[in-house]
Enzyme design. Structure first.
Site, short mmCIF file in Angstrom:
data_model
loop_
_atom_site.label_atom_id
_atom_site.label_comp_id
_atom_site.label_asym_id
_atom_site.label_seq_id
_atom_site.Cartn_x
_atom_site.Cartn_y
_atom_site.Cartn_z
N HIS A 13 46.92 29.41 44.90
CA HIS A 13 46.33 30.54 45.66
C HIS A 13 45.50 31.40 44.71
CE1 HIS A 13 46.72 33.73 48.97
NE2 HIS A 13 45.89 34.22 48.07
N HIS A 15 41.58 33.81 44.31
CA HIS A 15 40.32 34.36 44.82
C HIS A 15 39.32 34.26 43.69
CE1 HIS A 15 42.26 36.05 48.41
NE2 HIS A 15 43.30 36.16 47.61
N LYS A 100 43.07 28.53 56.21
CA LYS A 100 43.78 29.79 55.96
C LYS A 100 43.83 30.67 57.21
CE LYS A 100 45.26 33.34 53.49
NZ LYS A 100 46.03 33.50 52.28
N HIS A 137 48.61 34.12 55.47
CA HIS A 137 48.85 35.49 55.03
C HIS A 137 49.80 36.09 56.06
CE1 HIS A 137 47.65 39.34 52.96
NE2 HIS A 137 48.37 39.75 54.00
N HIS A 175 52.09 33.96 49.01
CA HIS A 175 52.46 35.17 48.26
C HIS A 175 53.60 35.94 48.93
CE1 HIS A 175 49.65 36.76 51.17
NE2 HIS A 175 48.58 36.46 50.48
N ASP A 248 47.63 34.32 43.44
CA ASP A 248 46.88 35.32 44.22
C ASP A 248 46.03 36.18 43.30
OD1 ASP A 248 45.90 36.63 46.44
OD2 ASP A 248 47.65 37.94 46.66
C1 NCD Z 1 43.21 39.76 48.13
C2 NCD Z 1 41.73 39.98 47.82
O1 NCD Z 1 41.43 40.96 47.12
O2 NCD Z 1 40.92 39.16 48.23
N1 NCD Z 1 43.93 40.97 47.83
C3 NCD Z 1 45.24 41.06 47.55
O3 NCD Z 1 45.73 42.17 47.45
N2 NCD Z 1 45.98 39.99 47.39
C4 NCD Z 1 43.39 39.33 49.52
C5 NCD Z 1 44.75 38.78 49.83
O4 NCD Z 1 45.14 37.72 49.35
O5 NCD Z 1 45.49 39.40 50.59
ZN ZN Z 2 45.20 36.16 48.25
#
Ligand code: NCD
Ligand code: ZN
Length: 346
Positions: A13, A15, A100, A137, A175, A248
Site C-alpha cells: 500500500h 501513494h 480500490k 479503505h 491500513h 501507506d
Molecule cells: C492518504 C493520502 O494522503 O493519499 N492519506 C492518509 O492519511 N493515509 C490517503 C489514504 O490512504 O487514506
Molecule cells: Zn493510503
C-alpha cells in the site's frame, strides 16, 4: 542479533503521487521494496485501465537506474459508475493488480469515491470471478460517526455483509487501526487479509496532540487508543499469514502538512523497513519479520516471491528532520528520532 537478511520485501500500500512529487518520493520505496501497490487517488483519480497504464509509465520513468527493477503494481479507483469490463480487461492485460474502494469523502482525494457500496456490486462480481483483489479503505464517512469509531462502524455496517455477499472475493482491509479490525480479519475466511502501517504500530492517538498539534503524526485512518496499537502489534508480529506489510506512505509537502488544515498522510517510505523491524525487535519476534514483509503478501495476491535479499544491521542512527527540498520538501516519519536498525546498501 546484529544483522538480519530477508528475502526482498514488497509494500502492499503506497501513494506515489505524480509530477515533481512522484520524482521526489518513488525511489525511497523502490530502494527498499521490489514491488509496491500504487494507490489511484491522484488529484484526477486513476479510474480507467488506460490511465493506470500511463501512470505506471510515469512511475517507471521516475526511477533511478539502480532501482530500474522496481515493479509498480497498479490499482484503479472504483466509482459509482465504474465500467466492470474495463476493470476486468485491465486485470487480464496485466495492468491492474487490484481495485480500490474509497467510500466517498473518506480521505485525501476521495471525492469521486463510492457513495453506496451496492453501486459497485456488478464490478465486485466480476472481480470475484477472476480472482482480482479488492482493497478497502474501511471507514464510514458520516459526520454523525465519531472519527475514532469510523473503522469499527464500517465493519458492522458494510464490511461484514460485503464479505458474506462475495465469499470468493479476495479482500484486503487496508491500513487497519483497531482491535475490532484485527478480530474481524482473524474470524473471517482465508480470503480476507489486512495491511498494517508502521505508524499504527508505533503511535497511539496521544502522539497527534503531545505538546501541541503534531501534523506529521496525522494520517487516515487516524491512530487510535493504546489498546488498539497493542492489538495491531500482536497481529503483525505473531506470524499470521493474514497480516502483511503495507506502509501507506503518503507524502505531502511540509507546508501542506503544517497548515491550518493540514493534510492527512505520513511519509514513511525512507525508513519503512527500519521502522517495522524496530517493532519486531521490541516484540522479540524478529523471526516473523520476513513473513510479514516478504512472504504473506505475495501468497495472498498469488504472485511469486521475490528473488534476492535485503540486509539490515543493528546500528543506532538519527532520522533526518526533512527530506528533499523546494516544493517537495517533506518531513519523514520518525523525523529527529534515533532508530536502532539500518538497511545496508546493496
Ligand atoms: C492518504 C493520502 O494522503 O493519499 N492519506 C492518509 O492519511 N493515509 C490517503 C489514504 O490512504 O487514506
Ligand atoms: Zn493510503
Amino acid at each position: 542479533m546484529d544483522r538480519i537478511t530477508i528475502r526482498t520485501p514488497d509494500d502492499w500500500h503506497t501513494h506515489q503521487r505524480d509530477g515533481e512529487m512522484l520524482k521526489a518520493v518513488v525511489n525511497y520505496t523502490a530502494r527498499q521494496f521490489r514491488r509496491a501497490i500504487v494507490m489511484p487517488n491522484l488529484v484526477d483519480p486513476v479510474i480507467k485501465s488506460a490511465d493506470a497504464a500511463a501512470y505506471r509509465d510515469r512511475i517507471r520513468a521516475a526511477l533511478t537506474p539502480e532501482n530500474a527493477g522496481f515493479e509498480p503494481l497498479m490499482t484503479c479507483y472504483l466509482t459509482d459508475t465504474i465500467d466492470p469490463d474495463d476493470v476486468a480487461q485491465g486485470h487480464a492485460d496485466g495492468v491492474l493488480t487490484a481495485a480500490k474502494l474509497y467510500p466517498a469523502g473518506a480521505t485525501t482525494n476521495s471525492d469521486s469515491g463510492v457513495t453506496d457500496v451496492a453501486n459497485i456490486f456488478p464490478v465486485l462480481e466480476r472481480m470475484e470471478a477472476i480472482g482480482m483483489p479488492l482493497l478497502i479503505h474501511g471507514e464510514v464517512t458520516s459526520d454523525d460517526i465519531d472519527i475514532f469509531d469510523r473503522e469499527a462502524v464500517f465493519i458492522d455496517r458494510i464490511l461484514r455483509d460485503l464479505v458474506e455477499r462475495f465469499p470468493k472475493l479476495k479482500v484486503v482491509f487496508e491500513h487497519i487501526t483497531t482491535k475490532d479490525a484485527v478480530d474481524f480479519v482473524k474470524e473471517s475466511g482465508p480470503l480476507v487479509a489486512a495491511t498494517i502501517t508502521p505508524q499504527h504500530l508505533h503511535i497511539n492517538r496521544n502522539a497527534i496532540f503531545k505538546g501541541g498539534i503534531n501534523p506529521h503524526q496525522y494520517c487516515l485512518p487516524v491512530a487510535k487508543r493504546e489498546l488498539h496499537r497493542l492489538a495491531l502489534r500482536e497481529a503483525a508480529t505473531a506470524g499470521t499469514a493474514k497480516f502483511f506489510l503495507g506502509t501507506d506512505t503518503a507524502p505531502h509537502a511540509q507546508h501542506a502538512k503544517e497548515s491550518a488544515c493540514g493534510c492527512a498522510g505520513i511519509f514513511n517510505a525512507p525508513y519503512a523497513l527500519e521502522s517495522y523491524l524496530a517493532v519486531f525487535d521490541e516484540e522479540d519476534a524478529i523471526e516473523h519479520f520476513e513473513g510479514f514483509a516478504s512472504l504473506h503478501g505475495p501468497a495472498f495476491y498469488g504472485l511469486p516471491l521475490n528473488e534476492g535479499t535485503v540486509t539490515l544491521e543493528c546500528v543506532e542512527h538519527e532520522i533526518p528532520a526533512t527530506i528533499g527540498g523546494g516544493d517537495t520538501l517533506t518531513v519523514p516519519f520518525h523525523a529527529g528520532e534515533t532508530i536502532r536498525w539500518r538497511m545496508v546498501e546493496a
